[in-house]
Motif scaffolding. Sequence first.
Motif: not given
Length: 192
Positions: A43-67
């Motif tokens: 429910s915390c907006p700060h934690c939600a932003a941290a989770v969104a940052d982590a998921r965005g970073l994870d997506g970038v890492v996986h996309r680069i690793a798959d190339e």
Amino acid sequence: MALDAPPSGVGPEGQIEPLACGRDAADVWDHAADGVLDEHERSCPHCAAAVADARGLDGVVHRIADEAPPPPPSLMDTVMEAVLDTVTAELRPQDLLALDSPAGPALLSRPAAARVLRHVVDRMDGMRARSCRIEQDGLALSVAITVTARFGVDLASVTARVRQMVVAAGEQALGAPVARVDITVVDLWEER
């Protein structure tokens, strides 16, 4: 002397500052990755932003690793050169050795003759053939062969043995006298 300010989220001592809600961002990221966010983190907006940052970073890492990384240009040039050499070697009709035969002329392809001589070397203990080039002057053959040797073998002794075996194989298996054998040891390998 001016000091650079630490990046946002990093304290003056280099430690990671907690989120505005007091939670450690690394803990929130771990909980999100494990799928175990607690009620506050959901429910915390700060934690939600941290989770969104982590998921965005994870997506970038996986996309680069798959190339698939492109091969270096020098590797492509080397592979294409080897393919073209192989193809043109197969198509060259002049790559024939004339063999003396009481029943009439006989021709043998240089790649086949080279394969016979490489096989002789491959059967020797501690030696492996890499390449073999055969030239013919009249009926006599000149052989240039590159080999690898097992680490620790007496190179002078084994190369002398290679020379003997190539001469014998040329005369017995190919039916052509071998006038010259040039041997180059190009590598060493260790027994595993």
